[in-house]
Enzyme design. Structure first.
Site, short mmCIF file in Angstrom:
data_model
loop_
_atom_site.label_atom_id
_atom_site.label_comp_id
_atom_site.label_asym_id
_atom_site.label_seq_id
_atom_site.Cartn_x
_atom_site.Cartn_y
_atom_site.Cartn_z
N GLY A 128 -39.22 -46.91 -14.42
CA GLY A 128 -38.18 -47.91 -14.47
C GLY A 128 -37.12 -47.52 -14.66
O GLY A 128 -36.76 -46.38 -15.33
N GLN A 183 -28.10 -48.08 -17.25
CA GLN A 183 -28.43 -46.46 -17.43
C GLN A 183 -27.75 -45.96 -16.26
O GLN A 183 -27.68 -44.51 -16.39
CB GLN A 183 -30.15 -46.34 -17.21
CG GLN A 183 -30.79 -46.69 -18.38
CD GLN A 183 -32.24 -46.39 -18.06
OE1 GLN A 183 -32.98 -47.21 -17.36
NE2 GLN A 183 -32.74 -45.35 -18.58
N CYS A 190 -37.86 -41.80 -21.65
CA CYS A 190 -36.79 -42.74 -21.24
C CYS A 190 -36.04 -41.86 -20.47
O CYS A 190 -35.83 -40.65 -20.82
CB CYS A 190 -35.88 -43.39 -22.20
SG CYS A 190 -34.42 -44.41 -21.42
N LEU A 191 -35.53 -42.19 -19.18
CA LEU A 191 -34.72 -41.06 -18.46
C LEU A 191 -33.20 -40.88 -18.94
O LEU A 191 -32.64 -39.95 -19.06
CB LEU A 191 -34.34 -41.69 -16.80
CG LEU A 191 -35.74 -41.96 -16.07
CD1 LEU A 191 -35.37 -42.72 -14.86
CD2 LEU A 191 -36.35 -40.60 -15.91
N HIS A 213 -39.26 -52.36 -21.93
CA HIS A 213 -38.52 -51.35 -22.13
C HIS A 213 -37.38 -51.38 -21.23
O HIS A 213 -36.17 -51.38 -22.02
CB HIS A 213 -39.15 -49.85 -21.46
CG HIS A 213 -38.57 -48.81 -21.75
ND1 HIS A 213 -38.64 -47.79 -22.38
CD2 HIS A 213 -37.32 -48.36 -20.89
CE1 HIS A 213 -37.86 -46.90 -22.54
NE2 HIS A 213 -37.17 -46.82 -21.51
N GLU A 214 -37.16 -51.84 -20.05
CA GLU A 214 -36.07 -51.87 -19.16
C GLU A 214 -35.18 -53.31 -19.51
O GLU A 214 -34.01 -53.23 -19.47
CB GLU A 214 -36.32 -52.07 -17.52
CG GLU A 214 -37.06 -50.83 -17.23
CD GLU A 214 -36.56 -49.45 -17.54
OE1 GLU A 214 -35.25 -49.54 -17.44
OE2 GLU A 214 -37.47 -48.62 -17.82
N HIS A 244 -32.99 -52.36 -22.32
CA HIS A 244 -31.86 -51.73 -21.97
C HIS A 244 -30.63 -52.62 -21.72
O HIS A 244 -29.55 -52.77 -21.97
CB HIS A 244 -32.02 -50.96 -20.86
CG HIS A 244 -32.61 -49.57 -20.97
ND1 HIS A 244 -31.86 -48.60 -21.84
CD2 HIS A 244 -33.68 -49.04 -20.51
CE1 HIS A 244 -32.63 -47.52 -21.76
NE2 HIS A 244 -33.69 -47.64 -20.93
#
Length: 164
Positions: free
Chosen positions: A46, A51, A88-89, A130-131, A134
């Site tokens: 995701g 991000q 996480c990226l 999670h997203e 963000h």
């Protein structure tokens, strides 16, 4: 389409609340296309617009069943509980165990502004939460039960590979 730079932990943009999308135009379509390309290039599950430095309520998720584009997503309902591996990226090299709902129902708009609902289980439910976190300026590191050592991560991934 183009790859976008993924911001990493410590960048102040990641701690800010994203604004609602009000224009469903070519710029939004370009952002979504770029986010999907960036997500796939980074081998992620995701990616949220903050991000890549864009403070808009836009998320893309791909947990193996195809790409879901979520514009202005809202969690409507959750049920159950799961604790599992999360990374996480924007937090490269760190992995931890996080408890999230097992099932999540989300209402969102598509790239053209049409509202729809989608339900995700397990990994998809985890990715939705999670997203969307963000979009509200939160990283999974705030919710982690505990971080894994490199040895624990390697053992966990080896065990999962044997089960597949």
């Amino acid at each position: 389409m183009a790859l976008r730079n993924i911001l990493v932990e410590g960048d102040p943009t990641l701690g800010k609340v994203s604004r609602k999308v009000t224009k469903f135009d070519a710029r939004l379509h370009e952002l979504l296309d770029d986010m999907v390309e960036t997500l796939h290039d980074a081998n992620g599950a995701g990616l949220a617009a903050p991000q890549v430095g864009v403070l808009r309520r836009v998320v893309v998720v791909d947990t193996g069943d195809g790409v879901l584009e979520l514009v202005n997503p809202e969690i409507l309902e959750t049920s159950g509980e799961q604790t599992g591996l999360e990374g996480c990226l924007s937090v490269p090299g760190k992995w931890g165990l996080v408890t999230r709902p097992a099932v999540v129902r989300v209402r969102a708009q598509d790239r053209d502004g049409n509202w729809y609902e989608v339900e995700g289980e397990e990994m998809t439910a985890r990715a939705f939460c999670h997203e969307i976190d963000h979009l509200d300026g939160h990283l999974y590191t705030e919710k982690v039960d505990r971080f894994l050592t490199e040895e624990e991560l390697a053992e966990l991934l080896t065990d999962e590979g044997e089960d597949a």
